[in-house]
Design a protein around this motif. Structure first.
Motif, PDB file in Angstrom:
ATOM      1  N   GLY A 158       6.220 -24.737 -81.406  1.00 58.55           N
ATOM      2  CA  GLY A 158       5.449 -24.790 -82.641  1.00 58.55           C
ATOM      3  C   GLY A 158       6.082 -23.913 -83.702  1.00 58.55           C
ATOM      4  N   ARG A 159       5.945 -24.346 -84.947  1.00 61.15           N
ATOM      5  CA  ARG A 159       6.460 -23.558 -86.067  1.00 61.15           C
ATOM      6  C   ARG A 159       5.336 -22.661 -86.572  1.00 61.15           C
ATOM      7  NH1 ARG A 159       7.129 -25.523 -91.773  1.00 61.15           N
ATOM      8  NH2 ARG A 159       8.717 -24.222 -92.761  1.00 61.15           N
ATOM      9  N   ILE A 160       5.613 -21.378 -86.679  1.00 62.03           N
ATOM     10  CA  ILE A 160       4.593 -20.422 -87.106  1.00 62.03           C
ATOM     11  C   ILE A 160       4.342 -20.574 -88.604  1.00 62.03           C
ATOM     12  CG2 ILE A 160       4.039 -17.969 -87.348  1.00 62.03           C
ATOM     13  CD1 ILE A 160       5.753 -17.485 -84.825  1.00 62.03           C
ATOM     14  N   VAL A 161       3.092 -20.863 -88.973  1.00 56.33           N
ATOM     15  CA  VAL A 161       2.769 -21.076 -90.391  1.00 56.33           C
ATOM     16  C   VAL A 161       1.730 -20.090 -90.930  1.00 56.33           C
ATOM     17  CG1 VAL A 161       3.360 -23.527 -90.274  1.00 56.33           C
ATOM     18  CG2 VAL A 161       1.003 -22.817 -89.866  1.00 56.33           C
ATOM     19  N   PRO A 209       2.592 -27.947 -84.637  1.00 55.88           N
ATOM     20  CA  PRO A 209       3.138 -28.392 -83.355  1.00 55.88           C
ATOM     21  C   PRO A 209       4.349 -29.299 -83.553  1.00 55.88           C
ATOM     22  CG  PRO A 209       1.060 -29.493 -83.823  1.00 55.88           C
ATOM     23  CD  PRO A 209       1.252 -28.462 -84.894  1.00 55.88           C
ATOM     24  N   LEU A 210       5.418 -29.039 -82.804  1.00 56.67           N
ATOM     25  CA  LEU A 210       6.652 -29.807 -82.990  1.00 56.67           C
ATOM     26  C   LEU A 210       7.110 -30.541 -81.734  1.00 56.67           C
ATOM     27  CD1 LEU A 210       8.784 -27.235 -85.024  1.00 56.67           C
ATOM     28  CD2 LEU A 210       7.525 -29.202 -85.894  1.00 56.67           C
ATOM     29  N   GLU A 211       7.082 -29.852 -80.601  1.00 57.76           N
ATOM     30  CA  GLU A 211       7.556 -30.455 -79.353  1.00 57.76           C
ATOM     31  C   GLU A 211       6.483 -30.346 -78.293  1.00 57.76           C
ATOM     32  OE1 GLU A 211      11.309 -29.578 -77.212  1.00 57.76           O
ATOM     33  OE2 GLU A 211      12.096 -29.103 -79.209  1.00 57.76           O
ATOM     34  N   GLY A 212       6.447 -31.335 -77.389  1.00 56.46           N
ATOM     35  CA  GLY A 212       5.466 -31.319 -76.319  1.00 56.46           C
ATOM     36  C   GLY A 212       4.088 -31.734 -76.808  1.00 56.46           C
TER      37      GLY A 212
END
Length: 191
Positions: free
Chosen positions: A35-38, A103-106
């Motif tokens: 996940g990318r922290i936003v 969320p990016l992967e999984g």
DNA sequence: GACCAGATTGTCT
DNA sequence: GACAATCTGGTCA
């Protein structure tokens, strides 16, 4: 590139701001999620009434007073966990709370864990992302520079991110301090 | 969309 | 014994 110990040794405000746009990766037994922290918040040491470290070291917050770059995972409201990154020099008791991820992967694994398919509901809150990423209390104290849970830099792109500064959420002390940070215009933040 | 109550338990006073 | 760095599902509009 993974963040190294020296990065986490800076104060919580700097770390919280620089974590925006970076990638949180959990290699769990069930699979990998990214996940990318936003959205983040900074919690300071003995001078911050809203911080768990305010009243000194206890069994619960001991990890905050340990070396930087480790995971501080605490239990609250009888049913939720939150994930923080320990920052600052060893012993000051500072941390950066991770409040939201993109969320990016999984994605399938994340949806399964969260029991919802709405992507904006998967990681838009500290307890939600803990559940989505499969972060468990046994990871409390684990080293983010070498364990199953790691954080990678966003690279030079991170320089371009527009950061909004705002008061922290869900606290009853020091509500006016501007220690919450999020990426301007991002759809995955909490609230 | 805004507001509110309920869930549920470890931790500290 | 009080309370907590929250989330969800309800009501009302």
């Amino acid at each position: 590139m993974i963040f190294k110990r020296d990065f986490y040794r800076q104060n919580a405000v700097i770390v919280a701001r620089k974590l925006l746009g970076s990638y949180l990766v959990h290699q769990s037994p069930e699979g990998k999620t990214v996940g990318r922290i936003v959205e983040t918040e900074a919690y300071l040491g003995k001078d911050d009434p809203a911080s768990h470290a305010y009243r000194g070291k206890t069994r619960r917050n001991a990890v905050m007073f340990g070396p930087p770059g480790h995971a501080y995972i605490y239990f609250t409201y009888g049913m939720h966990y939150c994930f923080n990154v320990v920052t600052g020099k060893n012993g000051v008791g500072e941390a950066a709370l991770i409040r939201a991820l993109e969320p990016l992967e999984g994605l399938e694994l994340i949806k399964q864990r969260r029991k919802t398919v709405n992507v904006y509901q998967l990681c838009s809150g500290p307890a939600k992302l803990v559940q989505a990423m499969g972060i468990t209390p046994d990871l409390n104290g684990s080293d983010l520079t070498s364990g199953p849970l790691q954080i990678f830099t966003a690279g030079i792109d991170n320089e371009k991110i527009e950061i909004i500064t705002a008061p922290r959420i869900g606290i009853s002390q020091a509500q006016d301090l501007p220690l919450r940070f999020y990426i301007k215009g991002n759809s995955y933040i909490s609230h």
